[in-house]
Design a protein around this motif. Structure first.
Motif, mmCIF file in Angstrom:
data_model
loop_
_atom_site.group_PDB
_atom_site.id
_atom_site.type_symbol
_atom_site.label_atom_id
_atom_site.label_comp_id
_atom_site.label_asym_id
_atom_site.label_seq_id
_atom_site.Cartn_x
_atom_site.Cartn_y
_atom_site.Cartn_z
ATOM 1 N N ARG B 63 -62.849 -51.997 -51.061
ATOM 2 C CA ARG B 63 -63.502 -53.063 -50.869
ATOM 3 C C ARG B 63 -64.423 -53.606 -52.122
ATOM 4 N NH1 ARG B 63 -65.374 -53.912 -45.632
ATOM 5 N NH2 ARG B 63 -63.991 -52.777 -44.220
ATOM 6 N N VAL B 64 -64.567 -54.934 -52.518
ATOM 7 C CA VAL B 64 -65.220 -55.305 -53.654
ATOM 8 C C VAL B 64 -66.223 -56.108 -52.968
ATOM 9 C CG1 VAL B 64 -64.910 -56.770 -55.380
ATOM 10 C CG2 VAL B 64 -63.189 -55.307 -54.997
ATOM 11 N N LEU B 65 -67.628 -55.670 -53.481
ATOM 12 C CA LEU B 65 -68.823 -56.413 -53.015
ATOM 13 C C LEU B 65 -68.761 -56.484 -51.597
ATOM 14 C CD1 LEU B 65 -68.917 -59.204 -55.728
ATOM 15 C CD2 LEU B 65 -70.291 -57.120 -55.867
ATOM 16 N N GLY B 66 -68.312 -55.650 -50.991
ATOM 17 C CA GLY B 66 -68.198 -55.648 -49.324
ATOM 18 C C GLY B 66 -67.159 -56.101 -48.625
ATOM 19 N N MET B 67 -66.393 -57.140 -49.691
ATOM 20 C CA MET B 67 -65.237 -57.886 -48.986
ATOM 21 C C MET B 67 -64.204 -56.913 -49.031
ATOM 22 S SD MET B 67 -66.017 -61.424 -50.933
ATOM 23 C CE MET B 67 -66.301 -60.732 -52.372
ATOM 24 N N GLU B 68 -63.171 -56.834 -47.950
ATOM 25 C CA GLU B 68 -62.053 -55.955 -48.003
ATOM 26 C C GLU B 68 -60.917 -56.720 -48.606
ATOM 27 O OE1 GLU B 68 -60.726 -54.891 -43.973
ATOM 28 O OE2 GLU B 68 -58.855 -53.950 -45.033
ATOM 29 N N ARG B 80 -61.361 -63.020 -56.171
ATOM 30 C CA ARG B 80 -61.142 -63.344 -57.542
ATOM 31 C C ARG B 80 -62.368 -64.089 -58.288
ATOM 32 N NH1 ARG B 80 -55.011 -64.005 -55.285
ATOM 33 N NH2 ARG B 80 -54.569 -61.906 -55.571
ATOM 34 N N LYS B 81 -63.007 -64.923 -57.407
ATOM 35 C CA LYS B 81 -64.191 -65.702 -58.051
ATOM 36 C C LYS B 81 -65.246 -64.890 -58.314
ATOM 37 C CE LYS B 81 -62.759 -69.980 -55.760
ATOM 38 N NZ LYS B 81 -62.582 -70.520 -54.410
ATOM 39 N N LYS B 82 -65.496 -63.768 -58.021
ATOM 40 C CA LYS B 82 -66.344 -62.825 -58.287
ATOM 41 C C LYS B 82 -65.894 -61.657 -59.406
ATOM 42 C CE LYS B 82 -69.591 -64.242 -55.349
ATOM 43 N NZ LYS B 82 -70.696 -64.843 -55.800
ATOM 44 N N VAL B 83 -64.585 -61.675 -59.467
ATOM 45 C CA VAL B 83 -64.067 -60.626 -60.498
ATOM 46 C C VAL B 83 -63.259 -61.355 -61.493
ATOM 47 C CG1 VAL B 83 -62.612 -58.477 -60.519
ATOM 48 C CG2 VAL B 83 -63.691 -59.057 -58.293
ATOM 49 N N GLY B 84 -63.582 -60.929 -62.655
ATOM 50 C CA GLY B 84 -62.962 -61.564 -64.052
ATOM 51 C C GLY B 84 -62.244 -60.528 -64.475
ATOM 52 N N LYS B 158 -68.754 -66.955 -64.169
ATOM 53 C CA LYS B 158 -69.804 -66.068 -63.744
ATOM 54 C C LYS B 158 -69.461 -65.031 -62.675
ATOM 55 C CE LYS B 158 -73.468 -68.319 -65.845
ATOM 56 N NZ LYS B 158 -72.640 -68.194 -66.917
ATOM 57 N N PRO B 159 -68.354 -64.373 -63.030
ATOM 58 C CA PRO B 159 -68.185 -63.394 -62.406
ATOM 59 C C PRO B 159 -69.250 -61.757 -62.386
ATOM 60 C CG PRO B 159 -66.904 -62.678 -64.569
ATOM 61 C CD PRO B 159 -67.937 -64.179 -64.525
ATOM 62 N N GLU B 160 -69.388 -61.337 -61.227
ATOM 63 C CA GLU B 160 -70.053 -59.874 -61.117
ATOM 64 C C GLU B 160 -69.437 -58.800 -61.577
ATOM 65 O OE1 GLU B 160 -71.932 -60.138 -57.087
ATOM 66 O OE2 GLU B 160 -72.154 -62.354 -57.190
ATOM 67 N N ILE B 161 -68.263 -58.771 -61.497
ATOM 68 C CA ILE B 161 -67.472 -57.645 -62.219
ATOM 69 C C ILE B 161 -66.376 -57.956 -63.158
ATOM 70 C CG2 ILE B 161 -66.008 -55.671 -61.084
ATOM 71 C CD1 ILE B 161 -67.109 -56.320 -58.426
ATOM 72 N N MET B 162 -66.220 -57.391 -64.346
ATOM 73 C CA MET B 162 -65.194 -57.563 -65.112
ATOM 74 C C MET B 162 -64.370 -56.351 -65.051
ATOM 75 S SD MET B 162 -65.112 -60.527 -66.721
ATOM 76 C CE MET B 162 -63.963 -60.151 -67.960
ATOM 77 N N LEU B 163 -63.048 -56.513 -65.088
ATOM 78 C CA LEU B 163 -61.929 -55.740 -65.297
ATOM 79 C C LEU B 163 -61.262 -55.941 -66.806
ATOM 80 C CD1 LEU B 163 -60.186 -56.185 -61.666
ATOM 81 C CD2 LEU B 163 -61.988 -54.567 -62.317
#
Lengths: 359, 245
Positions: B63-68, B80-84, B158-163
């Motif tokens: 789960r990423v930010l609660g999304m499966e 993918r819009k939240k994770v760069g 404007k991602p909330e998480i960066m990989l």
């Protein structure tokens, strides 16, 4: 003690150049002389035949004998037949304008400014609508000319452009479908492509012209020209799809992954990231395919279309100008040369432009 | 403590017969900087690529930010819009200028109009100190500059998480620092970061936790201090010695 020698005199000038490139050794000299004589002899003959001894006007046609030069009078007399085929004489201005419309459409679509998903379709649909309306007539007092009477250079260019315009999107579709992650789609499009590629073009065109009317209800048959163009476009697409697939495969995997990771939708990953690179990577083969297609348009003669090659044959076929076949073929060759050479130079220009890094 | 940014439970991944991830479980808190290291083939890249769905997993829960993160493409789009993500080989689009590389994803992923996308792009490029190269093509700038453009391109959304997947491994040594510097700025600005890297200097400076993976499993987790000075596991000890020597 050694004295520094003065630097050797710089050897330049036309004589030095000639010596270095053409007379460096005794056999260089022999080659140079032999080929100089040969080239002079050929040029002298060609220029003598094509210009000096040529007969240009129809009123001098009795001078056209075997030992005279080129009899260009045949072009004056039969040029319109070659350029327009069976298109009615009084309406040939329409064919001229229609032909120019298609040429302008082709030139505009070669300009990078028009390479967008919005502009290209508008340009193509507009260009073709204008061509068909002008050629066919039937409005604003223009006499109806059915496609069986279309002919000559207009028809050649129209077939080429239509095959390209219908075939290229099809090729993109085929290429994408063949590398689809769904096995059913990938396999069936693979099969279609391989079947089309293993058939001779002639067979496909014959089938479109003759067999399809026997199998398909009349309402959706369309006319013969349309069927032939579509069949030709499918043939083109099968080859071009494989070229594009190679281009897609040579684009690094990371490009697609980066675009997906950036949240771009699938159509945009394909249209904005993968296809532009696939086209760049395969530009020489794509131009090659276009050149082959242009020359192959002459094959539609066999199913009764008077494109420029067939019209040329008709021009010498009735006996009156039967001896002037060389002149007519030279004229035809020049027409083909202008288009094909133009395509090649355009390809070279695009490659340079891309090497410099632009789009 | 609220919901974690990333929650992974018992993740398994097979490539054919090869068992790449063997029941990996971990959590990343919002604002945390996590460094994953380990020998090659240990599954660390695969793990990171599962987080934004570039790689699918065989079983488990992610789960990423609660999304499966699973097969649902609509959820994947949102994730993918939240994770760069920044890759080892930069993966800039070679046929577009630096500026267009940053503008296009904003238009396509977020539907931004051209002028606001352009403003944001120039803003991010300036933060990465590459704004003077905006009109150049990727092959006209250095690797370090390309990687900073890739980071700017991801940050425009404007991602909330960066990989980060080995962001400095393809760089010449003298360019590594310039990329690590901007990454450190990002970590100090409380971005949630998951970074696969062997740059232990980076880990020491900004990581909240370091995870060591080997053979598809998490071998040891700890603060950088623990991992460097008092590793409990034999594999960790050997690895730390190898990368710090």
């Amino acid at each position: 003690m050694a004295h520094a020698l003065p630097p050797p005199a710089r050897q330049t000038g036309p004589l030095v150049w000639l010596r270095r490139h053409f007379f460096a050794t005794w056999y260089d000299a022999v080659f140079t002389l032999v080929f100089a004589v040969l080239i002079f002899w050929v040029l002298d003959n060609v220029i003598g035949w094509a210009f000096v001894d040529a007969i240009w006007r129809v009123e001098n046609r009795e001078m056209c004998t075997h030992d005279a030069g080129a009899c260009w009078a045949v072009i004056e007399s039969r040029g319109r037949l070659i350029l327009f085929g069976l298109y009615p004489y009084e309406e040939q201005w329409r064919s001229t304008i229609a032909c120019l419309v298609v040429i302008v459409t082709i030139i505009l679509s070669c300009l990078p400014v028009f390479w967008s998903l919005r502009r290209l379709p508008v340009l193509w649909i507009g260009g073709f609508a204008a061509f068909v309306l002008l050629m066919r007539g039937g409005f604003a007092g223009l006499e109806v000319v059915t496609s069986e009477q279309w002919g000559g250079l207009s028809l050649t260019i129209f077939i080429f452009a239509a095959v390209f315009v219908i075939g290229m999107p099809l090729a993109v579709l085929f290429a994408l479908a063949r590398r689809s992650s769904m096995p059913v789609i990938a396999k069936s499009f693979g099969l279609i492509i391989d079947i089309v590629r293993s058939l001779p073009l002639l067979t496909l065109l014959f089938a479109a012209a003759v067999v399809v009317p026997l199998l398909v209800p009349e309402a959706i048959q369309g006319n013969k020209l349309m069927r032939v163009v579509v069949a030709f476009a499918i043939f083109f697409a099968a080859y071009q799809a494989e070229i594009l697939r190679a281009g897609l495969q040579s684009t690094p995997q990371g490009q697609e992954e980066a675009a997906i990771a950036l949240g771009m939708p699938y159509w945009s990953v394909v249209a904005d990231v993968l296809l532009p690179q696939a086209f760049r990577n395969t530009l020489p083969s794509t131009i090659n395919q276009a050149v082959i297609t242009f020359k192959e348009t002459s094959i539609v003669t066999i199913i009764g279309f008077f494109e420029v090659m067939a019209s040329g044959n008709a021009a010498i076929g009735n006996g009156e100008w039967g001896n002037q076949y060389i002149e007519v073929y030279v004229f035809l060759a020049l027409i083909y040369f202008v288009f094909v050479f133009g395509l090649s130079r355009y390809g070279a220009w695009l490659e340079t432009r891309m090497r410099l890094g632009h789009g | 403590m609220g919901e974690p940014a990333i929650a992974i439970r018992a993740l398994d991944k097979y490539f054919g017969d090869f068992h790449a991830l063997k029941g990996v479980s971990m959590e990343v808190a919002i604002g945390e900087t996590l460094v994953i290291c380990g020998p090659s083939g240990s599954g660390k890249s695969t793990l990171v690529r599962c987080i934004n769905g570039l790689e699918s997993y065989t079983s488990g829960d992610l789960r990423v930010l609660g999304m499966e993160v699973g097969d649902d493409t609509r959820v994947l789009d949102r994730v993918r819009k939240k994770v760069g993500m920044v890759f080892q080989n930069f993966n800039l689009f070679p046929h577009l200028t630096v500026l267009e590389n940053c503008v296009l994803p904003q238009k396509r992923a977020l539907g931004r109009d051209r002028s606001s996308a352009r403003d944001e792009a120039l803003n991010q490029l300036a933060k990465m100190r590459v704004e003077m190269h905006a009109d150049k093509y990727p092959d006209q700038i250095s690797g370090g500059q390309q990687q900073r453009v890739a980071l700017a391109r991801a940050l425009c959304l404007k991602p909330e998480i960066m990989l980060f997947d080995e962001p400095t491994s393809a760089l010449d040594p003298e360019m590594i620092a310039e990329v690590l510097d901007v990454m450190k700025d990002l970590a100090r600005a409380d971005m949630t970061i998951v970074c696969v890297t062997h740059e232990m200097g980076f880990a020491r400076a900004v990581a909240d936790r370091v995870i060591l993976m080997a053979d598809g499993k998490i071998v040891e987790t700890g603060t950088p201090e623990q991992m460097f000075s008092a590793p409990r596991n034999e594999i960790t000890r050997a690895f730390m010695q190898a990368v710090q020597s």
